[in-house]
Design a protein around this motif. Structure first.
Motif, PDB file in Angstrom:
ATOM      1  N   LEU A   1       1.166  -0.534   0.155  1.00 58.67           N
ATOM      2  CA  LEU A   1       0.224  -0.132   0.107  1.00 58.67           C
ATOM      3  C   LEU A   1       1.043   0.939   0.454  1.00 58.67           C
ATOM      4  CD1 LEU A   1      -2.584  -1.022   2.326  1.00 58.67           C
ATOM      5  CD2 LEU A   1      -3.118  -1.164   0.075  1.00 58.67           C
ATOM      6  N   GLY A   2       2.396   1.225   0.075  1.00 56.21           N
ATOM      7  CA  GLY A   2       3.003   2.536  -0.162  1.00 56.21           C
ATOM      8  C   GLY A   2       3.017   2.950   1.234  1.00 56.21           C
ATOM      9  N   MET A   3       2.993   2.268   2.282  1.00 56.63           N
ATOM     10  CA  MET A   3       3.044   2.893   3.552  1.00 56.63           C
ATOM     11  C   MET A   3       4.397   2.988   4.494  1.00 56.63           C
ATOM     12  SD  MET A   3      -0.782   1.854   5.083  1.00 56.63           S
ATOM     13  CE  MET A   3      -1.653   2.697   6.466  1.00 56.63           C
ATOM     14  N   ASN A   4       5.309   3.786   3.943  1.00 56.98           N
ATOM     15  CA  ASN A   4       6.195   3.062   3.383  1.00 56.98           C
ATOM     16  C   ASN A   4       6.548   3.742   5.500  1.00 56.98           C
ATOM     17  OD1 ASN A   4       7.291   2.942   1.698  1.00 56.98           O
ATOM     18  ND2 ASN A   4       7.528   5.028   0.609  1.00 56.98           N
ATOM     19  N   ASP A   5       6.425   4.899   5.862  1.00 54.27           N
ATOM     20  CA  ASP A   5       6.438   5.009   7.162  1.00 54.27           C
ATOM     21  C   ASP A   5       6.188   3.555   8.444  1.00 54.27           C
ATOM     22  OD1 ASP A   5       7.824   7.342   6.650  1.00 54.27           O
ATOM     23  OD2 ASP A   5       5.505   8.641   7.352  1.00 54.27           O
ATOM     24  N   ALA A   6       4.684   3.058   8.134  1.00 57.22           N
ATOM     25  CA  ALA A   6       4.181   2.345   8.755  1.00 57.22           C
ATOM     26  C   ALA A   6       5.273   0.996   9.095  1.00 57.22           C
ATOM     27  CB  ALA A   6       3.076   2.077   8.148  1.00 57.22           C
ATOM     28  N   VAL A   7       5.572   0.867   7.477  1.00 60.48           N
ATOM     29  CA  VAL A   7       6.938  -0.164   6.953  1.00 60.48           C
ATOM     30  C   VAL A   7       7.713   0.019   7.904  1.00 60.48           C
ATOM     31  CG1 VAL A   7       8.227  -1.634   5.798  1.00 60.48           C
ATOM     32  CG2 VAL A   7       5.843  -0.724   5.278  1.00 60.48           C
ATOM     33  N   ARG A   8       8.793   1.174   8.080  1.00 63.09           N
ATOM     34  CA  ARG A   8       9.296   1.227   9.591  1.00 63.09           C
ATOM     35  C   ARG A   8       9.556   1.224  10.286  1.00 63.09           C
ATOM     36  NH1 ARG A   8      10.451   5.476  11.923  1.00 63.09           N
ATOM     37  NH2 ARG A   8       9.224   6.670  11.126  1.00 63.09           N
ATOM     38  N   LEU A   9       8.408   1.729  10.865  1.00 63.21           N
ATOM     39  CA  LEU A   9       7.721   1.281  12.451  1.00 63.21           C
ATOM     40  C   LEU A   9       7.693  -0.074  12.864  1.00 63.21           C
ATOM     41  CD1 LEU A   9       5.074   4.563  13.191  1.00 63.21           C
ATOM     42  CD2 LEU A   9       7.722   3.887  13.761  1.00 63.21           C
ATOM     43  N   LEU A  10       7.041  -1.092  12.281  1.00 59.98           N
ATOM     44  CA  LEU A  10       6.729  -2.326  11.873  1.00 59.98           C
ATOM     45  C   LEU A  10       7.776  -2.807  11.771  1.00 59.98           C
ATOM     46  CD1 LEU A  10       3.111  -2.457   9.834  1.00 59.98           C
ATOM     47  CD2 LEU A  10       3.204  -2.753  12.111  1.00 59.98           C
ATOM     48  N   GLU A  11       8.703  -2.582  10.762  1.00 58.37           N
ATOM     49  CA  GLU A  11      10.202  -3.408  11.497  1.00 58.37           C
ATOM     50  C   GLU A  11      11.246  -3.004  12.477  1.00 58.37           C
ATOM     51  OE1 GLU A  11      11.998  -2.242   7.539  1.00 58.37           O
ATOM     52  OE2 GLU A  11      10.935  -3.617   6.025  1.00 58.37           O
ATOM     53  N   GLN A  12      10.782  -2.121  13.031  1.00 60.02           N
ATOM     54  CA  GLN A  12      11.927  -1.975  14.180  1.00 60.02           C
ATOM     55  C   GLN A  12      10.797  -2.965  14.945  1.00 60.02           C
ATOM     56  OE1 GLN A  12      11.133   1.854  15.201  1.00 60.02           O
ATOM     57  NE2 GLN A  12      12.557   1.699  17.481  1.00 60.02           N
ATOM     58  N   THR A  13       9.456  -3.158  15.814  1.00 54.10           N
ATOM     59  CA  THR A  13       8.801  -4.213  16.324  1.00 54.10           C
ATOM     60  C   THR A  13       9.205  -5.484  16.054  1.00 54.10           C
ATOM     61  OG1 THR A  13       7.048  -2.327  16.604  1.00 54.10           O
ATOM     62  CG2 THR A  13       6.435  -4.636  16.899  1.00 54.10           C
ATOM     63  N   LEU A  14       9.329  -5.404  15.335  1.00 53.99           N
ATOM     64  CA  LEU A  14       9.329  -7.414  14.219  1.00 53.99           C
ATOM     65  C   LEU A  14      10.918  -7.684  14.765  1.00 53.99           C
ATOM     66  CD1 LEU A  14       8.004  -9.976  13.079  1.00 53.99           C
ATOM     67  CD2 LEU A  14       9.620  -9.194  10.546  1.00 53.99           C
ATOM     68  N   GLU A  15      12.005  -7.189  14.779  1.00 48.30           N
ATOM     69  CA  GLU A  15      13.210  -6.969  15.440  1.00 48.30           C
ATOM     70  C   GLU A  15      13.114  -7.202  16.430  1.00 48.30           C
ATOM     71  OE1 GLU A  15      16.587  -8.500  15.029  1.00 48.30           O
ATOM     72  OE2 GLU A  15      15.499  -7.871  13.317  1.00 48.30           O
ATOM     73  N   GLU A  16      12.029  -6.438  17.643  1.00 46.45           N
ATOM     74  CA  GLU A  16      11.979  -6.925  18.451  1.00 46.45           C
ATOM     75  C   GLU A  16      12.087  -8.013  19.023  1.00 46.45           C
ATOM     76  OE1 GLU A  16      11.937  -1.859  20.071  1.00 46.45           O
ATOM     77  OE2 GLU A  16      10.304  -3.733  20.099  1.00 46.45           O
ATOM     78  N   GLU A  17      10.908  -8.688  18.642  1.00 43.55           N
ATOM     79  CA  GLU A  17      10.216  -9.557  18.660  1.00 43.55           C
ATOM     80  C   GLU A  17      11.300 -10.832  17.979  1.00 43.55           C
ATOM     81  OE1 GLU A  17       7.533  -9.699  20.218  1.00 43.55           O
ATOM     82  OE2 GLU A  17       6.348  -7.648  20.412  1.00 43.55           O
TER      83      GLU A  17
END
Length: 163
Positions: free
Chosen positions: A121-137
């Motif tokens: 969906l081109g939600m680049n800011d969301a991708v960055r935030l979600l990737e940070q959380t994924l890495e923590e998990e």
């Protein structure tokens, strides 16, 4: 066109808010001080994850609402039933680690899915935030694995190598 991704954001937001209570409850049952500290550290991380999800909602002009996730509810319920078991402290800690890892694996799958949808969906800011959380998990899961392999599984098996 953003309905599926927002639905999943609502679910994960609800999951992470529920996990605050579940994690706090779980670390009271942990016998090992290092394990309690790991649970407490992840509880603090979860608060940051909720904040990141709330930023995503702000970015799309939506308000988060509770969307119960039946899958995670089942995992949490199973974990709580484990805590009712009559087990020695080492076995209880090993069971708590196993339950916590089920939660982590579910979250890893959920965040991975949301990242893929947000990318499409081109939600680049969301991708960055979600990737940070994924890495923590992923890091939390790895820490739990190393801890279990080094100590708890062996102790729970009575000092024998767990098979």
């Amino acid at each position: 066109h953003r309905v599926p991704v927002l639905w999943r954001f609502h679910q994960v937001h609800h999951i992470d808010r529920d996990l605050d209570a579940s994690t706090a409850f779980r670390f009271h049952f942990a016998e090992d001080e290092q394990l309690r500290m790991m649970f407490e550290e992840h509880l603090e991380q979860t608060k940051g994850q909720v904040e990141r999800l709330e930023k995503i909602f702000e970015q799309v002009g939506k308000t988060p609402r509770a969307e119960k996730c039946e899958g995670m509810a089942g995992i949490i319920e199973e974990g709580q039933s484990l805590m009712e078991e009559d087990a020695d402290p080492e076995t209880m800690d090993a069971m708590l680690i196993g339950g916590a890892q089920k939660v982590e694996h579910y979250e890893i799958a959920s965040y991975g899915t949301m990242i893929a949808w947000a990318e499409q969906l081109g939600m680049n800011d969301a991708v960055r935030l979600l990737e940070q959380t994924l890495e923590e998990e992923k890091q939390t899961d790895q820490k739990l694995s190393r801890f279990a392999e080094a100590r708890k599984n062996r102790e729970a098996a009575g000092g024998r190598a767990a098979h």
